[in-house]
Scaffold this active site. Structure first.
Site, PDB file in Angstrom:
ATOM      1  CG  HIS A  65      13.022  63.498  19.923  1.00  0.00           C
ATOM      2  ND1 HIS A  65      14.017  62.973  20.705  1.00  0.00           N
ATOM      3  CD2 HIS A  65      13.120  64.846  20.037  1.00  0.00           C
ATOM      4  CE1 HIS A  65      14.697  63.960  21.269  1.00  0.00           C
ATOM      5  NE2 HIS A  65      14.164  65.108  20.884  1.00  0.00           N
ATOM      6  CG  ASP A 124      18.676  54.816  22.961  1.00  0.00           C
ATOM      7  OD1 ASP A 124      19.000  54.584  21.779  1.00  0.00           O
ATOM      8  OD2 ASP A 124      18.729  55.956  23.480  1.00  0.00           O
ATOM      9  CG  HIS A 161      20.469  58.769  22.093  1.00  0.00           C
ATOM     10  ND1 HIS A 161      19.300  58.060  21.965  1.00  0.00           N
ATOM     11  CD2 HIS A 161      20.360  59.835  21.273  1.00  0.00           C
ATOM     12  CE1 HIS A 161      18.517  58.664  21.081  1.00  0.00           C
ATOM     13  NE2 HIS A 161      19.131  59.749  20.640  1.00  0.00           N
TER      14      HIS A 161
END
Ligand SMILES: [Zn+2]
Ligand SMILES: [Zn+2]
Length: 554
Positions: free
Chosen positions: A76, A196, A369
């Site tokens: 990404h 994350d 996510h």
């Protein structure tokens, strides 16, 4: 105390902690530095005219000799997008998985950097030695294939960096988050977890990609018309789902939008997209094919102004005119900041008579996510001594730190850090150790770092109040005007229409430059013109356009 013991392990984020984007993390120990991800951020609305924002490399430039390697977690843009700017400054080996490598090669070729780059392709399970560090890649599920996290051996213990991830038991390409490996690391002991935080505020568990595939298939089965799916060009697994649904319903696939065409070609070449021969068709065949047998994959899920979907919505696409009977699927949610553009497209597509399904309202998108419950699973498996939430705005990281404490990270051992903060770890403790400059570096066209906050302020000023240009010719010996003052404006009251105001303004300038003979620096003349005209225009209009004097000496 031996020399090794007096050294500290330093954890320094240069991006992605405090904002979404431009992820970059530095680990430093004695004479060795490794870098995890070199991402970019797309500019916020107030960053006028800025194309990209990248991390600040100043600290690394000062410690260039220590740099051992770069490790990329996935392809990404917010993780690899600044690599070309990085490799203009540094030369060191870059390690990434196969698809990530394919994506960065495209970029580096565009920047004419490919030939001199030292790129290495790795697979999950591979371990790379880089100075004192050993870095192992492990597989994670995310919204792009070949995403990985890192297990990093350091002199004081093991660090786990999750990269971007979620836990999906039925992912499209069978790429699961390797929970078994993380469990092993946990059993052996983990010094520090970096995880994350993007969706740490979201309760529960991210639904599986499988649900999205089924929904897209259902929509294609239930319509007689064309089905047009917009998604991220990097979301290869979603593209595969659209192709699967098209094949299932006997449709051909037409691909439009530059980055989608490029990524689909690259993914096919590397074997990341599977389909029967002849599934993807060109323009001519698309035009010959009945609507019921067509599916279209396009860019523009974020309402990007020049994207293919926006052109369809505006009726300006070269090959595709939206009609009643078309079904549009926006397989994405609007990234904050893009909402207006996304909704404008949706409105325009509805006006043209199409049906529109979009992420958030329909089951046509899931996030890439982990939500809170998935984050707890990772904490429980890894059981780190210390925890630093990464990848998120401040509130995401705070939520993530609280969550970690609720499942066992000792109080005081979760550190909320933002870009430039330094965390030092030795064999006894982890503690904050000051900060290092980690400002936004703006890329504006071809120039790096030449745009600063003053330039942005000027641009904001121009966009709200407009600009007035004053042309003044003065005698170089006397400083006297040699001809009439000329005034032009843009984005401010139309002075051409407003002859009286223009004439009075010119007189105000002339008056400011009258007086006895003098010789003056151009800078001083400009300042006098700016002050006089600025005051005049404010008195007359209550506005403050930017005044730009252009003085020539004759
Ligand atoms: Zn990502
Ligand atoms: Zn990311």
């Amino acid at each position: 105390m031996t020399k090794a013991n007096s050294n500290k392990l330093r954890i320094i984020p240069f991006g992605g902690l405090g904002e979404i984007g431009r992820n970059m993390m530095v680990l430093e120990y004695a004479d060795d530095i490794i870098v995890i991800d070199v991402g970019l951020m797309f500019p916020k609305e107030e960053m006028l005219g800025v194309d990209l924002v990248i991390p600040d490399f100043t600290y690394l430039i000062e410690h260039k000799k220590k740099l051992r390697a770069v490790f990329l977690t996935h392809g990404h843009e917010d993780h690899v997008g600044a690599l070309p700017y990085f490799l203009k400054e540094f030369s060191c080996p870059v390690y990434s998985t196969r698809l990530t490598d394919g994506l960065i090669k495209v970029k580096l070729r565009e920047h004419k950097l490919l030939k001199n780059s030292d790129l290495h392709v790795v697979e999950p399970g591979d371990v790379i030695e880089a100075g004192v560090f050993s870095v192992e890649f492990f597989q994670v599920a995310h919204s792009i294939p070949d995403a990985c996290g890192l297990i990093i051996g350091t002199p004081f213990g093991t660090i786990v960096h999750t990269g971007d991830f979620k836990i999906d038991h039925t992912p499209v390409m069978d790429q699961h988050t390797d929970l078994a490996r993380l469990g092993q690391v946990g059993a052996e002991g983990c010094l520090l977890l970096l995880a994350d935080s993007t969706y740490a505020e979201e309760p529960g568990h991210t639904p599986s990609e499988q649900a999205v595939g089924e929904e897209i298939k259902r929509l294609m089965v239930n319509t007689e018309g064309r089905v047009i799916v917009a998604t991220f060009a990097s979301l290869i697994s979603r593209v595969q789902q659209v192709i699967d649904a098209a094949v299932f319903t006997g449709r051909k696939v037409f691909v439009t939008g530059r980055s989608m065409i490029n990524n689909v070609a690259m993914a096919r070449e590397l074997g990341y997209l599977e389909m029967p021969e002849g599934t993807i068709v060109g323009v001519d065949e698309m035009k010959r094919t009945p609507d019921a047998q067509m599916a279209i994959i396009t860019t523009g899920s974020q309402g990007e102004p020049t994207s293919a979907l926006t052109r369809m919505a505006n009726g300006t696409h070269r090959h595709l005119a939206i009609t009643e009977g078309d079904t549009i699927i926006v397989s994405a949610t609007a990234i904050p900041g893009n909402e207006t553009a996304v909704y404008r497209n949706v409105d325009n597509l509805l006006r043209l008579g199409a049906k529109v399904f979009r992420g958030g309202l329909s089951n046509v998108h899931v996030r890439g996510h982990a939500g809170a419950e998935e984050l707890k699973i990772i904490q429980s498996l890894v059981q780190p001594d210390y925890f630093v939430p990464v990848h998120g705005e401040y509130r995401h990281m705070v939520a993530h730190a609280r969550l970690a404490e609720s499942v066992g990270v000792p109080p005081g051992n979760a550190f909320i850090m933002t870009d430039g903060d330094v965390l030092e770890i030795d064999e006894f403790e982890a503690r904050r150790a000051g900060e290092i400059p980690a400002s936004f570096v703006y890329i504006d066209g071809a120039s790096i770092g030449e745009v600063d906050e003053y330039i942005l302020r000027d641009r904001a000023h121009l966009s709200t109040d407009g600009v007035v240009v004053v042309m003044v010719a003065v005698d170089r010996r006397t400083g006297r005007l040699t001809r009439d003052v000329d005034i032009l404006s843009r984005g401010f009251l139309d002075l051409e229409e407003n002859a009286k105001l223009r004439k009075d303004a010119a007189e105000a300038v002339a008056k400011a430059l009258s007086g006895k003979d003098h010789r003056a620096e151009i800078g001083e003349i400009n300042a006098r013109v700016r002050d006089a005209l600025g005051k005049f225009l404010y008195d007359e209009t209550r506005q403050r356009p930017m005044v730009m004097p252009l003085t020539i000496e004759v």
